[in-house]
Design a protein around this motif. Structure first.
Motif, PDB file in Angstrom:
ATOM      1  N   ARG A 167     -37.989 -20.480 -20.765  1.00 48.16           N
ATOM      2  CA  ARG A 167     -37.302 -21.179 -19.677  1.00 48.16           C
ATOM      3  C   ARG A 167     -36.412 -22.299 -20.200  1.00 48.16           C
ATOM      4  O   ARG A 167     -35.333 -22.543 -19.653  1.00 48.16           O
ATOM      5  N   LEU A 168     -36.869 -22.977 -21.237  1.00 44.42           N
ATOM      6  CA  LEU A 168     -36.056 -24.041 -21.825  1.00 44.42           C
ATOM      7  C   LEU A 168     -34.737 -23.508 -22.358  1.00 44.42           C
ATOM      8  O   LEU A 168     -33.704 -24.180 -22.290  1.00 44.42           O
ATOM      9  N   ASP A 169     -34.745 -22.282 -22.884  1.00 40.28           N
ATOM     10  CA  ASP A 169     -33.564 -21.710 -23.528  1.00 40.28           C
ATOM     11  C   ASP A 169     -32.688 -20.888 -22.587  1.00 40.28           C
ATOM     12  O   ASP A 169     -31.596 -20.471 -22.980  1.00 40.28           O
ATOM     13  N   ASP A 170     -33.159 -20.621 -21.385  1.00 41.07           N
ATOM     14  CA  ASP A 170     -32.427 -19.757 -20.457  1.00 41.07           C
ATOM     15  C   ASP A 170     -31.884 -20.595 -19.302  1.00 41.07           C
ATOM     16  O   ASP A 170     -32.657 -21.107 -18.484  1.00 41.07           O
ATOM     17  N   PRO A 171     -30.552 -20.772 -19.196  1.00 42.85           N
ATOM     18  CA  PRO A 171     -30.000 -21.625 -18.124  1.00 42.85           C
ATOM     19  C   PRO A 171     -30.286 -21.099 -16.727  1.00 42.85           C
ATOM     20  O   PRO A 171     -30.263 -21.863 -15.764  1.00 42.85           O
ATOM     21  N   THR A 172     -30.570 -19.797 -16.583  1.00 43.20           N
ATOM     22  CA  THR A 172     -30.883 -19.257 -15.256  1.00 43.20           C
ATOM     23  C   THR A 172     -32.336 -19.492 -14.867  1.00 43.20           C
ATOM     24  O   THR A 172     -32.705 -19.306 -13.705  1.00 43.20           O
ATOM     25  N   ARG A 173     -33.164 -19.902 -15.834  1.00 43.71           N
ATOM     26  CA  ARG A 173     -34.575 -20.162 -15.541  1.00 43.71           C
ATOM     27  C   ARG A 173     -34.953 -21.624 -15.734  1.00 43.71           C
ATOM     28  O   ARG A 173     -36.080 -22.009 -15.450  1.00 43.71           O
ATOM     29  N   ARG A 174     -34.004 -22.418 -16.188  1.00 45.10           N
ATOM     30  CA  ARG A 174     -34.301 -23.818 -16.515  1.00 45.10           C
ATOM     31  C   ARG A 174     -34.834 -24.580 -15.305  1.00 45.10           C
ATOM     32  O   ARG A 174     -35.677 -25.471 -15.455  1.00 45.10           O
ATOM     33  N   TRP A 175     -34.384 -24.205 -14.114  1.00 40.68           N
ATOM     34  CA  TRP A 175     -34.828 -24.907 -12.907  1.00 40.68           C
ATOM     35  C   TRP A 175     -36.320 -24.726 -12.649  1.00 40.68           C
ATOM     36  O   TRP A 175     -36.950 -25.511 -11.918  1.00 40.68           O
ATOM     37  N   LYS A 176     -36.906 -23.669 -13.254  1.00 42.84           N
ATOM     38  CA  LYS A 176     -38.332 -23.398 -13.047  1.00 42.84           C
ATOM     39  C   LYS A 176     -39.228 -24.355 -13.821  1.00 42.84           C
ATOM     40  O   LYS A 176     -40.437 -24.369 -13.607  1.00 42.84           O
ATOM     41  N   LEU A 177     -38.630 -25.139 -14.701  1.00 43.74           N
ATOM     42  CA  LEU A 177     -39.405 -25.987 -15.600  1.00 43.74           C
ATOM     43  C   LEU A 177     -39.216 -27.448 -15.225  1.00 43.74           C
ATOM     44  O   LEU A 177     -38.093 -27.925 -15.117  1.00 43.74           O
ATOM     45  N   SER A 178     -40.315 -28.143 -15.023  1.00 45.64           N
ATOM     46  CA  SER A 178     -40.260 -29.572 -14.707  1.00 45.64           C
ATOM     47  C   SER A 178     -41.091 -30.346 -15.708  1.00 45.64           C
ATOM     48  O   SER A 178     -41.871 -29.783 -16.491  1.00 45.64           O
ATOM     49  N   ALA A 179     -40.935 -31.658 -15.677  1.00 43.86           N
ATOM     50  CA  ALA A 179     -41.729 -32.509 -16.568  1.00 43.86           C
ATOM     51  C   ALA A 179     -43.222 -32.335 -16.293  1.00 43.86           C
ATOM     52  O   ALA A 179     -44.052 -32.375 -17.210  1.00 43.86           O
ATOM     53  N   MET A 180     -43.556 -32.091 -15.030  1.00 46.75           N
ATOM     54  CA  MET A 180     -44.966 -31.893 -14.679  1.00 46.75           C
ATOM     55  C   MET A 180     -45.495 -30.579 -15.249  1.00 46.75           C
ATOM     56  O   MET A 180     -46.655 -30.484 -15.672  1.00 46.75           O
ATOM     57  N   ASP A 181     -44.635 -29.553 -15.282  1.00 47.96           N
ATOM     58  CA  ASP A 181     -45.041 -28.290 -15.900  1.00 47.96           C
ATOM     59  C   ASP A 181     -45.378 -28.511 -17.373  1.00 47.96           C
ATOM     60  O   ASP A 181     -46.385 -28.005 -17.882  1.00 47.96           O
ATOM     61  N   LEU A 182     -44.514 -29.250 -18.065  1.00 48.88           N
ATOM     62  CA  LEU A 182     -44.734 -29.484 -19.493  1.00 48.88           C
ATOM     63  C   LEU A 182     -45.994 -30.301 -19.731  1.00 48.88           C
ATOM     64  O   LEU A 182     -46.709 -30.088 -20.714  1.00 48.88           O
ATOM     65  N   GLU A 183     -46.293 -31.208 -18.826  1.00 47.51           N
ATOM     66  CA  GLU A 183     -47.499 -32.017 -18.996  1.00 47.51           C
ATOM     67  C   GLU A 183     -48.756 -31.175 -18.847  1.00 47.51           C
ATOM     68  O   GLU A 183     -49.821 -31.534 -19.367  1.00 47.51           O
ATOM     69  N   SER A 184     -48.638 -30.033 -18.151  1.00 48.34           N
ATOM     70  CA  SER A 184     -49.809 -29.174 -17.990  1.00 48.34           C
ATOM     71  C   SER A 184     -50.291 -28.637 -19.337  1.00 48.34           C
ATOM     72  O   SER A 184     -51.453 -28.244 -19.475  1.00 48.34           O
ATOM     73  N   ILE A 185     -49.399 -28.606 -20.332  1.00 47.10           N
ATOM     74  CA  ILE A 185     -49.807 -28.173 -21.677  1.00 47.10           C
ATOM     75  C   ILE A 185     -50.831 -29.144 -22.254  1.00 47.10           C
ATOM     76  O   ILE A 185     -51.847 -28.737 -22.829  1.00 47.10           O
ATOM     77  N   THR A 186     -50.586 -30.427 -22.075  1.00 45.81           N
ATOM     78  CA  THR A 186     -51.494 -31.428 -22.640  1.00 45.81           C
ATOM     79  C   THR A 186     -52.747 -31.615 -21.791  1.00 45.81           C
ATOM     80  O   THR A 186     -53.692 -32.276 -22.231  1.00 45.81           O
TER      81      THR A 186
END
Length: 273
Positions: A167-186
């Motif tokens: 999603r980070l690398d795909d401009p058509t999917r970038r909207w699916k990724l938020s800071a909260m999504d990334l925090e779910s990793i930690t």
């Protein structure tokens, strides 16, 4: 936690086989829709799970060929200030189906047991109240005749991270990724504990949870749709015969000159140059 960290170990479903079976199942979903409409039944399907677990793609395939006047997707935004003062289930109850309707919840009242609990968006008292009230709320739906199906999409941490990177690398999917999504990793283990606690309180006989292994999105979609169809006692209804009428003879109508109207430019014509 080990269950969610591991993959299913099965080979990826071949695309040709997936597309053939998906079309068959979507045809059955149309039959289910017509039965829901004719019987005046009410169906609620809850889609929950990890971020990037494939919920959205599955919902899209479920709804793809259904009548949007009968089957609709409920994806609620953040609550307003007014909604925060309401009974927690109130804004979700407003989206429940009437007779002859299907509602697909892209996340649901279970936000309180997941992201709100882990990210601190609700108090401990609010979280505990939710766990007490949720089975009673769903029991009321069951007793009123609503068909409720709850699916939890389980994805391994490795596959989740891979999908996040895509999603980070795909401009058509970038909207699916938020800071909260990334925090779910930690906060992987915190989400695991929250999910386990949620299941203890809400995986009950009237409204059980069904877990969908979703490291392979194709397999997950097929498995979920096939299971949903197997849990509803629908039947195929006779289709009324329809025939195209004969087009009547022309009566002298002439189309206005093209230069009197504004046309969309033929962008497609330049693609072959």
């Amino acid at each position: 936690m080990a269950e969610e960290r591991g993959t299913s170990g099965t080979a990826k479903l071949p695309r040709a086989l997936y597309e053939r079976e998906l079309l068959r199942l979507q045809t059955e979903l149309v039959k289910l829709q017509e039965w829901i409409r004719a019987e005046g039944a009410r169906l609620v399907v809850v889609f929950e799970g990890r971020d990037a677990a494939g919920k959205g793609g599955t919902i899209k395939r479920v709804a793809e060929h259904l009548n949007p006047r009968i089957a609709r997707i409920a994806a609620l935004p953040r609550p307003t200030e007014r909604e925060r003062t309401q009974w927690y289930f109130q804004r979700y109850a407003a989206h429940l189906p009437a007779a002859g309707e299907i509602v697909l919840f892209d996340r649901s009242w279970y936000n309180r047991a997941g992201v709100e609990r882990v990210m601190g968006f609700c108090t401990r008292e609010e979280h505990q109240r939710f766990l007490r009230q949720c089975p009673a709320f769903e029991r009321m739906l069951f007793e009123d005749g609503i068909l409720l199906r709850k699916y939890w999409f389980s994805v391994s941490d490795a596959v989740q991270e891979k999908r996040f990177r895509r999603r980070l690398d795909d401009p058509t999917r970038r909207w699916k990724l938020s800071a909260m999504d990334l925090e779910s990793i930690t906060r992987w283990e915190e989400y695991s504990r929250a999910k386990d606690e949620m299941f203890v309180h809400t995986d009950v006989a009237e409204s059980p949870w069904y877990v969908v292994e979703s490291d392979d999105k194709r397999r997950a979609r097929i498995n979920m749709i096939a299971h949903l169809l197997s849990t509803v006692p629908y039947r195929e209804l006779p289709v009324p015969p329809l025939e195209l009428p004969e087009r009547p003879p022309a009566t002298g109508y002439e189309r206005p000159p093209r230069d009197l109207q504004s046309y969309v430019p033929d962008h497609a014509a330049g693609l072959s140059r």
